[in-house]
Write an enzyme that holds these catalytic residues in place. Structure first.
Site, mmCIF file in Angstrom:
data_model
loop_
_atom_site.group_PDB
_atom_site.id
_atom_site.type_symbol
_atom_site.label_atom_id
_atom_site.label_comp_id
_atom_site.label_asym_id
_atom_site.label_seq_id
_atom_site.Cartn_x
_atom_site.Cartn_y
_atom_site.Cartn_z
ATOM 1 N N ARG A 4 -40.419 15.404 -24.456
ATOM 2 C CA ARG A 4 -40.414 13.936 -24.393
ATOM 3 C C ARG A 4 -39.089 13.508 -23.769
ATOM 4 N NH1 ARG A 4 -41.938 13.793 -30.639
ATOM 5 N NH2 ARG A 4 -44.163 14.191 -30.449
ATOM 6 N N ARG B 109 -43.465 4.308 -30.892
ATOM 7 C CA ARG B 109 -42.595 5.383 -30.391
ATOM 8 C C ARG B 109 -42.821 5.643 -28.906
ATOM 9 N NH1 ARG B 109 -42.719 11.121 -33.439
ATOM 10 N NH2 ARG B 109 -44.431 11.504 -32.003
ATOM 11 N N ARG C 79 -53.408 13.180 -33.108
ATOM 12 C CA ARG C 79 -52.376 13.181 -34.145
ATOM 13 C C ARG C 79 -52.825 12.389 -35.380
ATOM 14 N NH1 ARG C 79 -46.964 14.778 -32.190
ATOM 15 N NH2 ARG C 79 -47.515 16.014 -30.381
HETATM 16 P P1 ADP Z 1 -41.959 12.576 -36.875
HETATM 17 O O1 ADP Z 1 -40.729 13.360 -36.542
HETATM 18 O O2 ADP Z 1 -42.412 12.783 -38.278
HETATM 19 O O3 ADP Z 1 -43.065 12.744 -35.883
HETATM 20 P P2 ADP Z 1 -40.301 10.269 -36.166
HETATM 21 O O4 ADP Z 1 -39.042 10.568 -36.909
HETATM 22 O O5 ADP Z 1 -40.301 10.475 -34.689
HETATM 23 O O6 ADP Z 1 -41.558 11.022 -36.823
HETATM 24 O O7 ADP Z 1 -40.693 8.757 -36.513
HETATM 25 C C1 ADP Z 1 -41.764 8.101 -35.846
HETATM 26 C C2 ADP Z 1 -41.328 6.690 -35.439
HETATM 27 O O8 ADP Z 1 -41.214 5.882 -36.604
HETATM 28 C C3 ADP Z 1 -39.983 6.678 -34.756
HETATM 29 O O9 ADP Z 1 -40.046 5.747 -33.684
HETATM 30 C C4 ADP Z 1 -39.018 6.197 -35.839
HETATM 31 O O10 ADP Z 1 -37.948 5.469 -35.316
HETATM 32 C C5 ADP Z 1 -39.912 5.326 -36.722
HETATM 33 N N1 ADP Z 1 -39.584 5.351 -38.165
HETATM 34 C C6 ADP Z 1 -39.268 6.430 -38.919
HETATM 35 N N2 ADP Z 1 -39.081 6.085 -40.206
HETATM 36 C C7 ADP Z 1 -39.280 4.747 -40.284
HETATM 37 C C8 ADP Z 1 -39.248 3.784 -41.364
HETATM 38 N N3 ADP Z 1 -38.961 4.121 -42.623
HETATM 39 N N4 ADP Z 1 -39.526 2.502 -41.061
HETATM 40 C C9 ADP Z 1 -39.836 2.137 -39.796
HETATM 41 N N5 ADP Z 1 -39.890 2.987 -38.740
HETATM 42 C C10 ADP Z 1 -39.624 4.277 -38.970
HETATM 43 P P1 5GP Z 2 -44.286 17.184 -32.225
HETATM 44 O O1 5GP Z 2 -45.125 17.482 -31.029
HETATM 45 O O2 5GP Z 2 -44.497 15.769 -32.725
HETATM 46 O O3 5GP Z 2 -42.842 17.539 -32.047
HETATM 47 O O4 5GP Z 2 -44.799 18.118 -33.402
HETATM 48 C C1 5GP Z 2 -46.152 18.128 -33.751
HETATM 49 C C2 5GP Z 2 -46.355 18.889 -35.041
HETATM 50 O O5 5GP Z 2 -46.018 20.252 -34.873
HETATM 51 C C3 5GP Z 2 -45.493 18.374 -36.206
HETATM 52 O O6 5GP Z 2 -46.336 18.298 -37.354
HETATM 53 C C4 5GP Z 2 -44.461 19.453 -36.383
HETATM 54 O O7 5GP Z 2 -44.047 19.558 -37.734
HETATM 55 C C5 5GP Z 2 -45.251 20.674 -35.978
HETATM 56 N N1 5GP Z 2 -44.402 21.806 -35.576
HETATM 57 C C6 5GP Z 2 -43.259 21.806 -34.870
HETATM 58 N N2 5GP Z 2 -42.779 23.053 -34.730
HETATM 59 C C7 5GP Z 2 -43.638 23.874 -35.389
HETATM 60 C C8 5GP Z 2 -43.672 25.282 -35.632
HETATM 61 O O8 5GP Z 2 -42.819 26.051 -35.221
HETATM 62 N N3 5GP Z 2 -44.723 25.742 -36.351
HETATM 63 C C9 5GP Z 2 -45.704 24.937 -36.833
HETATM 64 N N4 5GP Z 2 -46.682 25.485 -37.545
HETATM 65 N N5 5GP Z 2 -45.707 23.599 -36.630
HETATM 66 C C10 5GP Z 2 -44.679 23.093 -35.918
#
Ligand code: ADP
Ligand code: 5GP
Length: 200
Positions: A43, A141, A152
């Site tokens: 990304r 996001r 997702r």
């Molecule tokens: P994940 O890593 O679990 O996929 P992210 O940390 O990227 O999720 O969070 C998804 C989006 O939600 C991001 O744009 C982040 O800034 C926002 N976000 C995360 N926690 C909160 C919260 N408590 N309230 C509002 N927005 C949030």
């Molecule tokens: P993202 O594409 O949003 O970074 O991740 C998608 C999903 O893949 C998330 O649920 C994240 O926790 C999971 N993920 C990231 N790395 C790993 C890994 O090494 N192993 C597994 N099983 N899941 C992963």
């Protein structure tokens, strides 16, 4: 015995990266991120070797066949996996290793740990307050196409269900208010954080 690793899981968009990045920033030198491999595209803002090791399906499959990974899973049409070297690199530094894996990864790590008790991770699930909030966060996001967003959300429904399984997680944190979720997370990890600080 070093600090216990942390396995962080929960639906995509629940806030794992946000919480984790803050944890690492506010506790410099205490945590180390276990950099997974993935076949998805980076990304904007993500860096190879820091957020993920970006790879191809062919190269990843070769690594899996060679036994380079402790676990791997398919998520939303892409491959993800934790390599042995990624986890060993962090553990060797005697800091808290954070693994961000999906629920399939959690189950695989649990099975693995039951055979080799050296790791003893703390398992945490980060959950959104609702599906609607999750969808809004994922849309805001702006990292997903409509297709990957739908995949997702589908995976999120399953994750929200499966994460209720008794004994799978040590703690489920509902990330509604970010401050509150962050406080819960740091409170849960305070013993491990102190362990690292005392050893310094
Ligand atoms: P994940 O890593 O679990 O996929 P992210 O940390 O990227 O999720 O969070 C998804 C989006 O939600 C991001 O744009 C982040 O800034 C926002 N976000 C995360 N926690 C909160 C919260 N408590 N309230 C509002 N927005 C949030
Ligand atoms: P993202 O594409 O949003 O970074 O991740 C998608 C999903 O893949 C998330 O649920 C994240 O926790 C999971 N993920 C990231 N790395 C790993 C890994 O090494 N192993 C597994 N099983 N899941 C992963």
């Amino acid at each position: 015995m070093g600090p216990r690793p942390v396995v962080l899981s929960g639906p995509s968009g629940a806030g794992k990266s946000t919480l984790m990045k803050r944890l690492m920033k506010e506790h410099e030198g205490v945590f180390g991120f276990c950099v997974s491999h993935t076949t998805r595209n980076p990304r904007p803002g993500e860096e190879d070797g820091k957020d993920y090791h970006y790879t191809t399906k062919e190269a990843m499959q070769e690594g899996i066949d060679r036994g380079d990974f402790i676990e791997n899973a398919e998520f939303s049409g892409n491959m993800y996996g934790t390599s042995k070297s990624a986890i060993e690199d962090v553990i060797a530094k005697n800091i808290i290793c954070i693994l961000d894996v999906d629920i399939q990864g959690v189950k695989k790590i649990r099975t693995l740990v039951s055979k080799d008790t050296d790791l003893d991770p703390i398992y945490i699930s980060i959950q959104p307050p609702s599906m609607d909030v999750l969808e809004k966060r994922l849309r805001d996001r702006q990292t997903e196409t409509e297709e990957s967003l739908q995949k997702r959300l589908e995976a999120a429904r399953l994750d929200m269900e499966l994460s209720k399984e008794p004994g799978l997680f040590d703690m489920v944190i509902i990330n509604d208010d970010l401050e509150k979720a962050y406080e819960e997370l740091t409170a849960l990890l305070s013993d491990e954080i102190n362990k690292v600080l005392e050893a310094k």
